[in-house]
Design a protein around this motif. Structure first.
Motif, PDB file in Angstrom:
ATOM      1  N   LEU A 199       0.816  -1.215   0.000  1.00  8.73           N
ATOM      2  CA  LEU A 199       0.000   0.000   0.000  1.00  8.73           C
ATOM      3  C   LEU A 199       0.852   1.269   0.000  1.00  8.73           C
ATOM      4  O   LEU A 199       0.326   2.360  -0.201  1.00  8.73           O
ATOM      5  CB  LEU A 199      -0.919   0.025   1.227  1.00  8.73           C
ATOM      6  CG  LEU A 199      -1.920  -1.119   1.354  1.00  8.73           C
ATOM      7  CD1 LEU A 199      -2.697  -0.994   2.667  1.00  8.73           C
ATOM      8  CD2 LEU A 199      -2.878  -1.147   0.173  1.00  8.73           C
ATOM      9  N   ARG A 200       2.111   1.119   0.206  1.00  9.96           N
ATOM     10  CA  ARG A 200       3.011   2.275   0.289  1.00  9.96           C
ATOM     11  C   ARG A 200       3.383   2.749  -1.109  1.00  9.96           C
ATOM     12  O   ARG A 200       3.907   1.988  -1.920  1.00  9.96           O
ATOM     13  CB  ARG A 200       4.262   1.886   1.076  1.00  9.96           C
ATOM     14  CG  ARG A 200       5.346   2.946   1.117  1.00  9.96           C
ATOM     15  CD  ARG A 200       6.459   2.517   2.038  1.00  9.96           C
ATOM     16  NE  ARG A 200       7.633   3.377   1.919  1.00  9.96           N
ATOM     17  CZ  ARG A 200       8.575   3.492   2.849  1.00  9.96           C
ATOM     18  NH1 ARG A 200       8.476   2.785   3.972  1.00  9.96           N
ATOM     19  NH2 ARG A 200       9.600   4.289   2.673  1.00  9.96           N
ATOM     20  N   LEU A 201       3.120   4.025  -1.390  1.00  7.26           N
ATOM     21  CA  LEU A 201       3.553   4.632  -2.637  1.00  7.26           C
ATOM     22  C   LEU A 201       4.975   5.182  -2.518  1.00  7.26           C
ATOM     23  O   LEU A 201       5.775   5.068  -3.442  1.00  7.26           O
ATOM     24  CB  LEU A 201       2.606   5.767  -3.044  1.00  7.26           C
ATOM     25  CG  LEU A 201       1.163   5.370  -3.398  1.00  7.26           C
ATOM     26  CD1 LEU A 201       0.327   6.618  -3.632  1.00  7.26           C
ATOM     27  CD2 LEU A 201       1.132   4.472  -4.622  1.00  7.26           C
ATOM     28  N   THR A 202       5.291   5.799  -1.392  1.00  7.68           N
ATOM     29  CA  THR A 202       6.579   6.463  -1.204  1.00  7.68           C
ATOM     30  C   THR A 202       7.733   5.470  -1.268  1.00  7.68           C
ATOM     31  O   THR A 202       7.720   4.429  -0.609  1.00  7.68           O
ATOM     32  CB  THR A 202       6.605   7.195   0.141  1.00  7.68           C
ATOM     33  OG1 THR A 202       5.559   8.173   0.154  1.00  7.68           O
ATOM     34  CG2 THR A 202       7.936   7.873   0.387  1.00  7.68           C
ATOM     35  N   ALA A 203       8.731   5.806  -2.067  1.00  3.41           N
ATOM     36  CA  ALA A 203       9.907   4.945  -2.218  1.00  3.41           C
ATOM     37  C   ALA A 203      10.732   4.931  -0.936  1.00  3.41           C
ATOM     38  O   ALA A 203      10.790   5.930  -0.195  1.00  3.41           O
ATOM     39  CB  ALA A 203      10.763   5.422  -3.390  1.00  3.41           C
ATOM     40  N   GLU A 204      11.371   3.817  -0.676  1.00  2.00           N
ATOM     41  CA  GLU A 204      12.202   3.659   0.518  1.00  2.00           C
ATOM     42  C   GLU A 204      13.295   4.720   0.543  1.00  2.00           C
ATOM     43  O   GLU A 204      14.032   4.922  -0.424  1.00  2.00           O
ATOM     44  CB  GLU A 204      12.837   2.274   0.522  1.00  2.00           C
ATOM     45  CG  GLU A 204      13.546   1.903   1.802  1.00  2.00           C
ATOM     46  CD  GLU A 204      12.578   1.639   2.948  1.00  2.00           C
ATOM     47  OE1 GLU A 204      12.946   1.958   4.100  1.00  2.00           O
ATOM     48  OE2 GLU A 204      11.485   1.120   2.690  1.00  2.00           O
ATOM     49  N   GLY A 205      13.380   5.437   1.683  1.00  4.06           N
ATOM     50  CA  GLY A 205      14.441   6.413   1.875  1.00  4.06           C
ATOM     51  C   GLY A 205      14.249   7.729   1.148  1.00  4.06           C
ATOM     52  O   GLY A 205      15.157   8.570   1.153  1.00  4.06           O
ATOM     53  N   GLU A 206      13.063   7.950   0.550  1.00  3.57           N
ATOM     54  CA  GLU A 206      12.818   9.167  -0.214  1.00  3.57           C
ATOM     55  C   GLU A 206      11.748  10.027   0.471  1.00  3.57           C
ATOM     56  O   GLU A 206      11.043   9.571   1.374  1.00  3.57           O
ATOM     57  CB  GLU A 206      12.346   8.816  -1.636  1.00  3.57           C
ATOM     58  CG  GLU A 206      13.348   8.026  -2.453  1.00  3.57           C
ATOM     59  CD  GLU A 206      14.490   8.890  -2.960  1.00  3.57           C
ATOM     60  OE1 GLU A 206      14.493  10.113  -2.717  1.00  3.57           O
ATOM     61  OE2 GLU A 206      15.401   8.329  -3.614  1.00  3.57           O
ATOM     62  N   SER A 207      11.645  11.277   0.024  1.00  3.21           N
ATOM     63  CA  SER A 207      10.542  12.121   0.483  1.00  3.21           C
ATOM     64  C   SER A 207       9.236  11.513  -0.002  1.00  3.21           C
ATOM     65  O   SER A 207       9.207  10.728  -0.947  1.00  3.21           O
ATOM     66  CB  SER A 207      10.703  13.544  -0.051  1.00  3.21           C
ATOM     67  OG  SER A 207      10.542  13.564  -1.458  1.00  3.21           O
ATOM     68  N   ARG A 208       8.122  11.895   0.639  1.00  4.66           N
ATOM     69  CA  ARG A 208       6.880  11.165   0.377  1.00  4.66           C
ATOM     70  C   ARG A 208       6.369  11.314  -1.044  1.00  4.66           C
ATOM     71  O   ARG A 208       5.553  10.509  -1.498  1.00  4.66           O
ATOM     72  CB  ARG A 208       5.799  11.567   1.384  1.00  4.66           C
ATOM     73  CG  ARG A 208       5.222  12.951   1.274  1.00  4.66           C
ATOM     74  CD  ARG A 208       4.097  13.107   2.301  1.00  4.66           C
ATOM     75  NE  ARG A 208       3.450  14.400   2.273  1.00  4.66           N
ATOM     76  CZ  ARG A 208       3.828  15.451   2.967  1.00  4.66           C
ATOM     77  NH1 ARG A 208       4.895  15.367   3.754  1.00  4.66           N
ATOM     78  NH2 ARG A 208       3.167  16.593   2.886  1.00  4.66           N
ATOM     79  N   SER A 209       6.829  12.308  -1.792  1.00  5.38           N
ATOM     80  CA  SER A 209       6.347  12.503  -3.161  1.00  5.38           C
ATOM     81  C   SER A 209       7.123  11.717  -4.207  1.00  5.38           C
ATOM     82  O   SER A 209       6.797  11.785  -5.395  1.00  5.38           O
ATOM     83  CB  SER A 209       6.377  13.995  -3.515  1.00  5.38           C
ATOM     84  OG  SER A 209       5.443  14.701  -2.717  1.00  5.38           O
ATOM     85  N   ILE A 210       8.151  10.986  -3.779  1.00  2.97           N
ATOM     86  CA  ILE A 210       8.883  10.106  -4.705  1.00  2.97           C
ATOM     87  C   ILE A 210       8.298   8.711  -4.545  1.00  2.97           C
ATOM     88  O   ILE A 210       8.428   8.098  -3.487  1.00  2.97           O
ATOM     89  CB  ILE A 210      10.396  10.090  -4.417  1.00  2.97           C
ATOM     90  CG1 ILE A 210      10.953  11.521  -4.390  1.00  2.97           C
ATOM     91  CG2 ILE A 210      11.122   9.240  -5.451  1.00  2.97           C
ATOM     92  CD1 ILE A 210      10.846  12.254  -5.698  1.00  2.97           C
ATOM     93  N   TRP A 211       7.651   8.209  -5.592  1.00  3.49           N
ATOM     94  CA  TRP A 211       6.893   6.973  -5.501  1.00  3.49           C
ATOM     95  C   TRP A 211       7.562   5.830  -6.262  1.00  3.49           C
ATOM     96  O   TRP A 211       8.228   6.048  -7.285  1.00  3.49           O
ATOM     97  CB  TRP A 211       5.503   7.145  -6.106  1.00  3.49           C
ATOM     98  CG  TRP A 211       4.610   8.117  -5.421  1.00  3.49           C
ATOM     99  CD1 TRP A 211       4.828   8.776  -4.238  1.00  3.49           C
ATOM    100  CD2 TRP A 211       3.330   8.559  -5.896  1.00  3.49           C
ATOM    101  NE1 TRP A 211       3.766   9.581  -3.944  1.00  3.49           N
ATOM    102  CE2 TRP A 211       2.827   9.472  -4.933  1.00  3.49           C
ATOM    103  CE3 TRP A 211       2.567   8.257  -7.013  1.00  3.49           C
ATOM    104  CZ2 TRP A 211       1.592  10.100  -5.097  1.00  3.49           C
ATOM    105  CZ3 TRP A 211       1.335   8.879  -7.173  1.00  3.49           C
ATOM    106  CH2 TRP A 211       0.853   9.795  -6.220  1.00  3.49           C
ATOM    107  N   THR A 212       7.350   4.629  -5.778  1.00  2.00           N
ATOM    108  CA  THR A 212       7.646   3.406  -6.524  1.00  2.00           C
ATOM    109  C   THR A 212       6.329   2.795  -6.974  1.00  2.00           C
ATOM    110  O   THR A 212       5.431   2.574  -6.151  1.00  2.00           O
ATOM    111  CB  THR A 212       8.420   2.400  -5.662  1.00  2.00           C
ATOM    112  OG1 THR A 212       9.701   2.950  -5.337  1.00  2.00           O
ATOM    113  CG2 THR A 212       8.624   1.092  -6.410  1.00  2.00           C
TER     114      THR A 212
END
Length: 288
Positions: free
Chosen positions: A211-224
């Motif tokens: 369910l997590r959009l935010t990429a590991e170790g990134e600000s919340r607006s950087i998505w995987t």
């Protein structure tokens, strides 16, 4: 399904002023934005228990309470005692965001995925707090499979005659405030295509990595995102995200630098319908 919509909802820096909580047991507590023109309160959205009262007061330093009026929209899982007979999940939209959905051709059969700003919380000796150094995340918290699109201002009486339970939805209950001709209600299917025996919309009750959009170790607006989100030659990108520099292929799929503002991001899944439906089915199956 032809279109998938990533829809930003809930507390943010401007409305509510803090993230929605991820509780220590993994439960997601999506908080609808404050709405002084609406009849619902946070008690209607999250329950009226003492634990929630203290949680909200301590996290917000007294600004937010169970009595805070909220815009309960999307209306995905309101308490049974607050539902009219026949109730289904529904989303209201108006103004520029609705114009965008209409221009993109969103309609029956399409699927909304709702996401918001979340952060882990803990209950320590001094009360509830956000976990120090826990990341700010964009997390998917619910879905809605569109069964009908209702022009609730232009055809109010006809919409109420067919779906009388919409009468207390925020976009219908206060016609003086929600008076724009663009005011529209997206009503869920009575039964899900993605998860048989379920309604056509609901919430994801607990945090899961998928369910997590935010990429590991990134600000919340950087998505995987899954690789099929990446704009292929001849296929339009997720709306508002057409600039190629926002996208990058990675080993785990693709990475997107999402735009900081906007509510409704629409993807035409033509050419990748099978992959999109499999992904959605897995998300919804995990909500059971």
């Amino acid at each position: 399904m032809r279109r998938l919509i990533l829809s930003r909802k809930g507390f943010d820096a401007g409305y509510g002023g803090m993230p929605s909580p991820i509780l220590p047991d993994g439960r997601l507590l999506p908080l609808p934005i404050p709405g002084r023109h609406d009849a619902f309160t946070l008690a209607d959205a999250v329950g009226a228990g003492e634990d929630h009262a203290r949680l909200l007061a301590e996290l917000s330093r007294g600004r937010i309470t169970l009595a805070t009026q909220v815009h309960l929209d999307p209306d995905l899982a309101r308490p049974p005692g607050r539902r009219l007979p026949g109730w289904r999940p529904a989303l209201g939209q108006a103004g520029g965001a609705q114009s965008h959905l209409r221009t993109q051709g969103v309609g029956a059969g399409d699927v909304f995925l709702f996401f918001g700003w979340f952060r882990e919380v803990e209950n320590g000796p001094c009360g509830w707090r956000f976990v120090p150094r826990a990341p700010d995340l964009h997390v998917l918290f619910g879905w809605l499979e569109v069964g009908a699109v209702l022009p609730v201002v232009l055809r109010r009486e006809a919409c109420l005659a067919r779906y009388p339970w919409i009468a207390d939805h925020p976009h219908v209950a206060n016609p003086e405030h929600y008076a724009s001709p663009s005011n529209t209600l997206y009503v869920a299917r009575a039964r899900s295509r993605l998860a048989p025996r379920r309604a056509g919309g609901g919430v994801f009750p607990r945090y899961r990595p998928e369910l997590r959009l935010t990429a590991e170790g990134e600000s919340r607006s950087i998505w995987t995102l899954p690789s099929w989100f990446h704009p292929a030659p001849g296929r339009a990108a997720l709306s508002y995200h057409g600039r190629p520099s926002r996208w990058r292929i990675t080993g785990a799929g693709c990475r997107l630098h999402s735009v900081p503002k906007g509510q409704e991001f629409v993807m035409d899944v033509g050419g990748c319908e099978s992959e999109a439906e499999t992904w959605l089915r897995n998300l919804v199956a995990g909500a059971c």
